[in-house]
Design a protein around this motif. Structure first.
Motif, PDB file in Angstrom:
ATOM      1  N   UNK A  75      -0.730  14.050   1.685  1.00 21.23           N
ATOM      2  CA  UNK A  75      -0.813  14.096   0.229  1.00 21.23           C
ATOM      3  C   UNK A  75       0.598  14.161  -0.359  1.00 21.23           C
ATOM      4  N   UNK A  76       0.826  13.331  -1.379  1.00 20.93           N
ATOM      5  CA  UNK A  76       2.145  13.266  -1.991  1.00 20.93           C
ATOM      6  C   UNK A  76       2.472  14.580  -2.692  1.00 20.93           C
ATOM      7  N   UNK A  77       3.567  15.203  -2.282  1.00 19.14           N
ATOM      8  CA  UNK A  77       4.023  16.424  -2.926  1.00 19.14           C
ATOM      9  C   UNK A  77       5.514  16.285  -3.190  1.00 19.14           C
ATOM     10  N   UNK A  78       5.906  16.396  -4.427  1.00 21.85           N
ATOM     11  CA  UNK A  78       7.319  16.342  -4.748  1.00 21.85           C
ATOM     12  C   UNK A  78       7.540  17.040  -6.080  1.00 21.85           C
ATOM     13  N   UNK A  79       8.633  17.761  -6.196  1.00 22.04           N
ATOM     14  CA  UNK A  79       8.955  18.456  -7.437  1.00 22.04           C
ATOM     15  C   UNK A  79       9.631  17.491  -8.398  1.00 22.04           C
ATOM     16  N   UNK A  80       9.495  17.789  -9.688  1.00 25.94           N
ATOM     17  CA  UNK A  80      10.085  16.934 -10.723  1.00 25.94           C
ATOM     18  C   UNK A  80      11.589  16.793 -10.518  1.00 25.94           C
ATOM     19  N   UNK A 121       1.379  -5.058   2.907  1.00 25.55           N
ATOM     20  CA  UNK A 121       2.397  -4.271   3.600  1.00 25.55           C
ATOM     21  C   UNK A 121       2.125  -2.795   3.350  1.00 25.55           C
ATOM     22  N   UNK A 122       2.276  -1.983   4.385  1.00 26.39           N
ATOM     23  CA  UNK A 122       2.165  -0.548   4.165  1.00 26.39           C
ATOM     24  C   UNK A 122       3.506   0.111   4.458  1.00 26.39           C
ATOM     25  N   UNK A 123       3.682   1.329   3.943  1.00 25.84           N
ATOM     26  CA  UNK A 123       4.974   2.019   3.996  1.00 25.84           C
ATOM     27  C   UNK A 123       5.062   2.862   5.261  1.00 25.84           C
ATOM     28  N   UNK A 124       6.041   2.547   6.108  1.00 21.50           N
ATOM     29  CA  UNK A 124       6.268   3.352   7.307  1.00 21.50           C
ATOM     30  C   UNK A 124       7.194   4.527   6.994  1.00 21.50           C
ATOM     31  N   UNK A 125       8.209   4.276   6.180  1.00 22.69           N
ATOM     32  CA  UNK A 125       9.143   5.336   5.814  1.00 22.69           C
ATOM     33  C   UNK A 125       9.642   5.078   4.393  1.00 22.69           C
ATOM     34  N   UNK A 126       9.657   6.104   3.560  1.00 23.56           N
ATOM     35  CA  UNK A 126      10.141   5.961   2.192  1.00 23.56           C
ATOM     36  C   UNK A 126       9.055   6.120   1.148  1.00 23.56           C
ATOM     37  N   UNK A 150       7.198   6.372  -4.355  1.00 25.89           N
ATOM     38  CA  UNK A 150       6.245   7.012  -5.261  1.00 25.89           C
ATOM     39  C   UNK A 150       6.952   7.559  -6.496  1.00 25.89           C
ATOM     40  N   UNK A 151       8.112   8.169  -6.289  1.00 30.60           N
ATOM     41  CA  UNK A 151       8.875   8.700  -7.427  1.00 30.60           C
ATOM     42  C   UNK A 151       9.273   7.581  -8.381  1.00 30.60           C
ATOM     43  N   UNK A 152       9.754   6.478  -7.837  1.00 28.96           N
ATOM     44  CA  UNK A 152      10.161   5.338  -8.665  1.00 28.96           C
ATOM     45  C   UNK A 152       8.963   4.771  -9.418  1.00 28.96           C
ATOM     46  N   UNK A 153       7.871   4.571  -8.697  1.00 30.78           N
ATOM     47  CA  UNK A 153       6.668   4.003  -9.295  1.00 30.78           C
ATOM     48  C   UNK A 153       6.137   4.925 -10.394  1.00 30.78           C
ATOM     49  N   UNK A 154       6.079   6.220 -10.110  1.00 32.47           N
ATOM     50  CA  UNK A 154       5.563   7.181 -11.090  1.00 32.47           C
ATOM     51  C   UNK A 154       6.434   7.214 -12.346  1.00 32.47           C
ATOM     52  N   UNK A 155       7.757   7.113 -12.159  1.00 34.37           N
ATOM     53  CA  UNK A 155       8.632   7.165 -13.324  1.00 34.37           C
ATOM     54  C   UNK A 155       8.455   5.938 -14.202  1.00 34.37           C
ATOM     55  N   UNK A 156       8.423   4.763 -13.588  1.00 33.72           N
ATOM     56  CA  UNK A 156       8.252   3.532 -14.367  1.00 33.72           C
ATOM     57  C   UNK A 156       6.903   3.535 -15.080  1.00 33.72           C
ATOM     58  N   UNK A 157       5.912   4.208 -14.501  1.00 32.68           N
ATOM     59  CA  UNK A 157       4.590   4.304 -15.115  1.00 32.68           C
ATOM     60  C   UNK A 157       4.472   5.490 -16.082  1.00 32.68           C
ATOM     61  N   UNK A 158       5.630   6.123 -16.401  1.00 32.41           N
ATOM     62  CA  UNK A 158       5.663   7.198 -17.402  1.00 32.41           C
ATOM     63  C   UNK A 158       4.917   8.457 -16.974  1.00 32.41           C
ATOM     64  N   UNK A 159       4.909   8.761 -15.683  1.00 32.33           N
ATOM     65  CA  UNK A 159       4.161   9.912 -15.186  1.00 32.33           C
ATOM     66  C   UNK A 159       4.955  11.221 -15.214  1.00 32.33           C
ATOM     67  N   UNK A 160       6.272  11.145 -15.391  1.00 32.18           N
ATOM     68  CA  UNK A 160       7.055  12.378 -15.493  1.00 32.18           C
ATOM     69  C   UNK A 160       8.339  12.093 -16.261  1.00 32.18           C
ATOM     70  N   UNK A 161       8.954  13.175 -16.758  1.00 28.44           N
ATOM     71  CA  UNK A 161      10.217  13.076 -17.495  1.00 28.44           C
ATOM     72  C   UNK A 161      11.365  13.578 -16.624  1.00 28.44           C
ATOM     73  N   UNK A 221       0.877  -1.174   0.000  1.00 35.20           N
ATOM     74  CA  UNK A 221       0.000   0.000   0.000  1.00 35.20           C
ATOM     75  C   UNK A 221       0.910   1.218   0.000  1.00 35.20           C
ATOM     76  N   UNK A 222       1.100   1.777  -1.183  1.00 30.56           N
ATOM     77  CA  UNK A 222       2.051   2.875  -1.337  1.00 30.56           C
ATOM     78  C   UNK A 222       1.587   4.140  -0.640  1.00 30.56           C
ATOM     79  N   UNK A 223       0.302   4.411  -0.699  1.00 30.49           N
ATOM     80  CA  UNK A 223      -0.222   5.647  -0.117  1.00 30.49           C
ATOM     81  C   UNK A 223      -1.290   5.332   0.919  1.00 30.49           C
TER      82      UNK A 223
END
Length: 405
Positions: free
Chosen positions: A58-63, A95-100, A105-116, A50-52
């Protein structure tokens, strides 16, 4: 020597390809978490991550920040350890994420083509990576990323909730401190808690195309800030506790009621007990019908406007008002079509501590609310045209209230 608390964990290495697949399982599970699943369906989500979780902000991260994580993987710089916790349910093993969370999310989003990739430091002069999404990379680099391994610290399910809370605090000290309800959500995972989150998300996503969602978002005053701080989730936990189990006159305020409700639901989930989620959902749907009906007369029925009159200065959601309305719903059969409904709801609210201008204690103390309604103003002895008292005040509540006299 046997220590009073024993933390069990393993340190597996998990490839990014497997991690993405596990997160996919977790994402599919979140969409079906409120359903009854058979054994074969449960196996489909085995070891899902369970990533989120609903307690995470709320997930906030800059490109640039996300790109830096991917760049580290490409050039072989180790990524800080990811902390996972098993849910401990006798049913589905998740499993849920305690830290990280942000790293994953960044890794998952990139593999899913969500950002360049952008603003790289080490690879900034390499045209093979500049402004490239995952799908635009060479096969060799894709293989390099997917076959890279992440170091994981995976905790077994905690038998002691206090230990999980303490570990969560310790591993999140470098981030903005979580509030009490957010920490409770981190510890007390259950299908009911997840349903509340999904209810909020569903109505946010559908408010522009569904009139009921639009009404509910307004009525519950669901805003980005309040949702991210889990205010809406906490307020709904209080309502769920009252409309399903009745007023709890033991706990000091609404915050404690919400926390204890999460804890009870989580313990049932861990023990593999049936949480009666469908029954909980049905009652909540009926409660929403009641509140939507009130909104035909009062724009914000959970505000003080319901008994004081419209006032632009009043908060749109008053927890004390919501608790009285939930109490009315629990103890009375309600005729939604009665022309006397609003007037008689107002009468009950005015006979609660909210209607006493000299009352200066907590408006979310359920013992005080019930003392006003049952002992002081004898609301349940009155005859109403729009409501019929069910006669279901428990002897335990009566005993506690009579002790205060």
């Amino acid at each position: 020597m046997q220590l009073p608390l024993d933390v069990e964990y393993t340190r597996p290495l998990i490839s990014i390809q497997d991690m993405v697949n596990f997160i996919d399982k977790g994402e599919r599970y979140l969409k079906r978490a409120s359903e009854e699943l058979n054994e074969e369906e449960e196996l489909e989500f085995l070891q899902g991550i369970i990533l989120s979780p609903d307690y995470q902000r709320e997930y906030r991260s800059k490109a640039k920040e996300e790109s830096s994580i991917i760049e580290s993987i490409i050039v072989g710089i180790p990524i800080p350890e990811i902390f996972l916790v098993r849910t401990g349910s006798n049913g589905i093993q998740l499993r849920h994420v305690m830290d990280g969370q942000h790293r994953l999310t960044a890794i998952y989003r990139f593999v899913k083509d969500k950002f360049a990739l952008t603003e790289l430091e080490l690879l900034k002069d390499n045209e093979d990576f500049k402004n490239k999404k995952f799908s635009q990379l060479s096969k060799e680099i894709k293989f390099r990323i997917l076959s890279s391994h992440l170091s994981v610290l995976e905790f077994e399910a905690f038998s002691n909730d206090d230990m999980e809370i303490e570990l969560f605090k310790r591993y999140n000290r470098n981030t903005k401190p979580l509030e009490k309800h957010e920490i409770s959500m981190a510890t007390f995972y259950s299908k009911t808690s997840l349903y509340i989150t999904n209810f909020l998300n569903h109505n946010i996503e559908n408010q522009d195309k569904d009139m009921v969602s639009k009404k509910l978002i307004k009525i519950y005053n669901v805003t980005t800030d309040r949702k991210n701080k889990q205010r809406n989730h906490q307020e709904l936990c209080i309502i769920f506790s009252i409309i399903n189990d009745g007023p709890n006159v033991i706990y000091k305020d609404g915050v404690e009621i919400a926390d204890k409700y999460l804890e009870v639901q989580a313990n049932a989930y861990k023990d593999g007990e049936n949480s009666n989620l469908q029954q909980i959902k049905n009652k909540f749907n009926q409660f929403n019908m009641f509140i939507i009906k009130l909104s035909e007369f009062i724009e914000y029925p959970f505000s003080s406007a319901i008994f004081k009159g419209e006032d632009k200065r009043s908060v749109k959601f008053h927890t004390g008002v919501s608790m009285v309305l939930a109490t009315i719903f629990y103890y009375f059969d309600i005729d939604m079509n009665s022309p006397f409904l609003l007037e008689e709801v107002q009468d009950i609210i005015l006979n609660s501590p909210l209607g006493d201008e000299t009352y200066n204690a907590s408006s979310t103390n359920m013992r005080n609310v019930m003392n006003y309604l049952y002992i002081k103003n004898k609301v349940f002895d009155k005859e109403y045209k729009s409501m019929r008292y069910k006669g279901n005040i428990s002897s335990d509540i009566i005993q506690v209230l009579n002790k205060n006299e």
